[in-house]
Design an enzyme around this catalytic site. Structure first.
Site, mmCIF file in Angstrom:
data_model
loop_
_atom_site.group_PDB
_atom_site.id
_atom_site.type_symbol
_atom_site.label_atom_id
_atom_site.label_comp_id
_atom_site.label_asym_id
_atom_site.label_seq_id
_atom_site.Cartn_x
_atom_site.Cartn_y
_atom_site.Cartn_z
ATOM 1 N N ASN A 63 0.767 -1.176 -0.045
ATOM 2 C CA ASN A 63 -0.159 0.072 0.238
ATOM 3 C C ASN A 63 0.895 1.331 -0.017
ATOM 4 O O ASN A 63 1.862 1.139 0.780
ATOM 5 C CB ASN A 63 -0.808 -0.099 1.302
ATOM 6 N N CYS A 74 -4.208 0.572 -2.433
ATOM 7 C CA CYS A 74 -4.145 -0.686 -1.525
ATOM 8 C C CYS A 74 -3.010 -1.656 -1.901
ATOM 9 O O CYS A 74 -2.521 -1.513 -3.378
ATOM 10 C CB CYS A 74 -5.225 -1.479 -1.362
ATOM 11 N N GLU A 76 -2.965 -4.749 -2.843
ATOM 12 C CA GLU A 76 -3.685 -5.767 -3.771
ATOM 13 C C GLU A 76 -3.824 -5.099 -5.553
ATOM 14 O O GLU A 76 -3.134 -5.658 -6.237
ATOM 15 C CB GLU A 76 -5.002 -6.284 -3.529
ATOM 16 N N CYS A 113 -10.378 -5.051 0.895
ATOM 17 C CA CYS A 113 -11.276 -4.151 0.939
ATOM 18 C C CYS A 113 -12.294 -4.229 -0.281
ATOM 19 O O CYS A 113 -11.927 -5.098 -1.280
ATOM 20 C CB CYS A 113 -10.632 -2.660 0.951
HETATM 21 N N1 THU Z 1 -5.300 -1.734 2.623
HETATM 22 C C1 THU Z 1 -4.807 -2.624 1.751
HETATM 23 O O1 THU Z 1 -3.613 -2.292 1.138
HETATM 24 N N2 THU Z 1 -5.449 -3.393 1.398
HETATM 25 C C2 THU Z 1 -6.722 -3.767 1.931
HETATM 26 O O2 THU Z 1 -7.328 -4.624 1.175
HETATM 27 C C3 THU Z 1 -7.378 -3.114 3.062
HETATM 28 C C4 THU Z 1 -6.431 -1.779 3.474
HETATM 29 C C5 THU Z 1 -4.580 -0.442 3.221
HETATM 30 C C6 THU Z 1 -4.999 1.084 2.693
HETATM 31 C C7 THU Z 1 -4.553 1.724 3.674
HETATM 32 O O3 THU Z 1 -3.224 2.288 3.109
HETATM 33 C C8 THU Z 1 -4.398 1.135 4.912
HETATM 34 O O4 THU Z 1 -4.325 -0.283 4.471
HETATM 35 C C9 THU Z 1 -5.211 1.585 6.026
HETATM 36 O O5 THU Z 1 -6.510 1.154 5.546
#
Ligand code: THU
Length: 165
Positions: A63, A74, A76, A113
Site C-alpha cells: 500500500n 492498497c 492488492e 477491501c
Molecule cells: N489496505 C490495503 O492495502 N489493502 C486492503 O485490502 C485494505 C486496506 C491499506 C489501505 C491503507 O493504506 C491502509 O491499509 C489502512 O486502511
C-alpha cells in the site's frame, strides 16, 4: 411471488504455514516481505500482496498512502497494476496478502477491501482464470478458490454487455 435466496461459500483454514504447498508458502513469504515496503505514514498499517503468475513469476505490491487520503492505493491493487502493466499476457493464478500493524504481523487475516475485491474480480474476467486468494496472518491462513466467494453477485463487463478482448 417473493422468494428468499441465499449465497454460501466455502474456504479453507490452515493453522500453520507448513500446511500450504511450498509454492504457496513462498508466495506468503513474498507478501510479508512486500508489506515491509509499504508507505503508510498515515495509517501505520502496512499491507503486502504477492501475485503468482502462470509462468511461476511472483509480482508484489504494497500500500502506498498519500496526504490526500483517497489518492493512496492498497497493496492488492498496487500488485495487480504492477502485474498487468509489466506482464499483460502472464495470467495470475493466486494472490497472497499479509499485513503489519503496530504489534507486528496482524493476529487476524486481512480481508481485502471492496475496491480490491472488485479489481481482483476484473482480473479474473480479463484472464479467464480463477485467482486463489491466500490471506495470511499470525494465527492462521484462509484460502479462497476465487474472488466470487468474497464478492458474489459482482458487477462486471457482462452488465455493460461488453465482451472483453
Ligand atoms: N489496505 C490495503 O492495502 N489493502 C486492503 O485490502 C485494505 C486496506 C491499506 C489501505 C491503507 O493504506 C491502509 O491499509 C489502512 O486502511
Amino acid at each position: 411471488m417473493m422468494i428468499t435466496k441465499s449465497v454460501s461459500f466455502t474456504y479453507k483454514v490452515f493453522e500453520s504455514i507448513d500446511e500450504l504447498t511450498p509454492l504457496e508458502t513462498e508466495l506468503v513469504a513474498e507478501a510479508k516481505k512486500a508489506s515491509l515496503n509499504a508507505y503508510a505514514p498515515y495509517s501505520r498499517f502496512r499491507v503486502g500482496a504477492a501475485i503468482r503468475l502462470e509462468s511461476g513469476k511472483i509480482i508484489c505490491g504494497a500500500n502506498v498512502e498519500n496526504a490526500a487520503f483517497p489518492s493512496g492505493i492498497c497493496a492488492e491493487r498496487s500488485a495487480i497494476s504492477n502485474a498487468v502493466s509489466n506482464h499483460p499476457h502472464d495470467k495470475p493464478t493466486s494472490i497472497a496478502i499479509s499485513a503489519i500493524n503496530y504489534e507486528g504481523i496482524t493476529e487476524e487475516s486481512l480481508s481485502p477491501c471492496g475496491n480490491c475485491r472488485q479489481v481482483i474480480a476484473e482480473e479474473e474476467s480479463r484472464s479467464g482464470n480463477k485467482i486463489k486468494i491466500i490471506l495470511a496472518c499470525r494465527n492462521n491462513i484462509f484460502v479462497f478458490d476465487t474472488i466470487s466467494d468474497l464478492l458474489p453477485l459482482q458487477f462486471n463487463s457482462k452488465n455493460l454487455k461488453i465482451s472483453l478482448p
